[in-house]
Design an enzyme around this catalytic site. Structure first.
Site, PDB file in Angstrom:
ATOM      1  N   HIS A   1       1.470  -3.325   9.470  1.00 28.57           N
ATOM      2  CA  HIS A   1       2.879  -3.016   9.206  1.00 28.57           C
ATOM      3  C   HIS A   1       3.542  -2.310  10.376  1.00 28.57           C
ATOM      4  O   HIS A   1       2.859  -1.790  11.271  1.00 28.57           O
ATOM      5  CB  HIS A   1       3.012  -2.128   7.956  1.00 28.57           C
ATOM      6  CG  HIS A   1       2.710  -2.838   6.689  1.00 28.57           C
ATOM      7  ND1 HIS A   1       3.551  -3.778   6.139  1.00 28.57           N
ATOM      8  CD2 HIS A   1       1.641  -2.736   5.857  1.00 28.57           C
ATOM      9  CE1 HIS A   1       3.011  -4.239   5.013  1.00 28.57           C
ATOM     10  NE2 HIS A   1       1.854  -3.621   4.821  1.00 28.57           N
TER      11      HIS A   1
ATOM     12  N   HIS B   1       0.830  -1.200   0.000  1.00 31.57           N
ATOM     13  CA  HIS B   1       0.000   0.000   0.000  1.00 31.57           C
ATOM     14  C   HIS B   1       0.867   1.255   0.000  1.00 31.57           C
ATOM     15  O   HIS B   1       0.583   2.220  -0.715  1.00 31.57           O
ATOM     16  CB  HIS B   1      -0.919   0.011   1.228  1.00 31.57           C
ATOM     17  CG  HIS B   1      -2.000  -1.016   1.205  1.00 31.57           C
ATOM     18  ND1 HIS B   1      -1.747  -2.371   1.303  1.00 31.57           N
ATOM     19  CD2 HIS B   1      -3.362  -0.883   1.105  1.00 31.57           C
ATOM     20  CE1 HIS B   1      -2.888  -3.031   1.253  1.00 31.57           C
ATOM     21  NE2 HIS B   1      -3.878  -2.160   1.128  1.00 31.57           N
TER      22      HIS B   1
END
Length: 250
Positions: free
Chosen positions: A209, A165
């Protein structure tokens, strides 16, 4: 090479700014408690942000940004060159992301929650489970974790580094943001930067993340973007072929 970098100076500048804005997230991540209940407003906001750079929404984001570039004054040759350049960097970014994930095999942060809840012996063990077993484990922890987070855990059971992303967001910042600055569309560039920061933070908030994943992703994009040729020669050849075909048709 110097002329190529000079032409990309605004895109590279924006990536440096993006890095400087992401760096403080290393401190903010300590305040993110994945087991805490979250409001629907907060959950929906970060879900929309993360989806805008994910498989379900990145094409919409690209379409919106492409429409925004129609207001910029570029020749057909320049437009074709930029389209080719964007296609190449996206292909490299998405392909490298998959390869790097398998190379590093870094467990996602949410697997640490699963380990702390004694649902798996350790984060790495999660990746030894079958897809059905992984879903079952996440379902068990959903009693203590907001559904805004677990729905993403269900959908992304691959490794953590790098952040796909964030790679996409950084590509948009470098490519489209650079174009906006080149044409003095500062408001568009600033809006794009705010969106990219939102996407990056959403990945931390969701437990997908760590800050190092985000930083590594931006650095990777900066390297690829800096080394990517201008594509002017290729676009000229393609344009020449298209013109020949057009003449033959008529």
């Amino acid at each position: 090479m110097k002329s190529v970098l000079q032409a990309k100076r605004n895109g590279l500048l924006l990536l440096v700014i993006l890095l400087l804005l992401i760096a403080p997230m290393t401190l903010l991540v300590n305040h993110i408690e994945l087991l805490s209940p979250e409001s629907d407003f907060e959950g929906a906001t970060f879900t929309i942000l993360t989806n805008s750079a994910g498989s379900g929404g990145f094409l919409v984001t690209l379409a919106v940004l492409a429409i925004a570039t129609l207001t910029l004054k570029m020749t057909p040759k320049q437009q074709l060159s930029k389209v080719i350049q964007l296609g190449v960097i996206l292909l490299i970014g998405f392909t490298a992301k998959t390869g790097l994930k398998h190379l590093t095999e870094s467990p996602r942060p949410y697997t640490e929650v699963l380990s702390h809840q004694l649902l798996v012996p350790n984060p790495a063990h999660f990746y030894q489970l079958s897809a059905v077993q992984q879903e079952s484990v996440i379902n068990k922890v959903s009693e203590n974790v907001s559904h805004w987070r677990t729905q993403h855990w269900m959908g992304e059971t691959d490794y953590s580094f790098p952040s796909g992303h964030t790679i996409f967001a950084a590509i948009c910042v470098a490519f489209f943001g650079g174009l906006f600055l080149d044409h003095k569309r500062y408001a568009l560039a600033a809006t794009l930067m705010v969106w990219a920061i939102g996407v990056a933070y959403s990945r931390l908030w969701l437990g997908m993340h760590r800050p190092i994943d985000l930083i590594g992703s931006v650095l990777f994009v900066a390297l690829v973007y800096a080394l990517l040729p201008s594509m002017d020669g290729l676009s000229g050849k393609i344009g020449h072929v298209l013109n020949l075909n057009k003449r033959c048709f008529y």
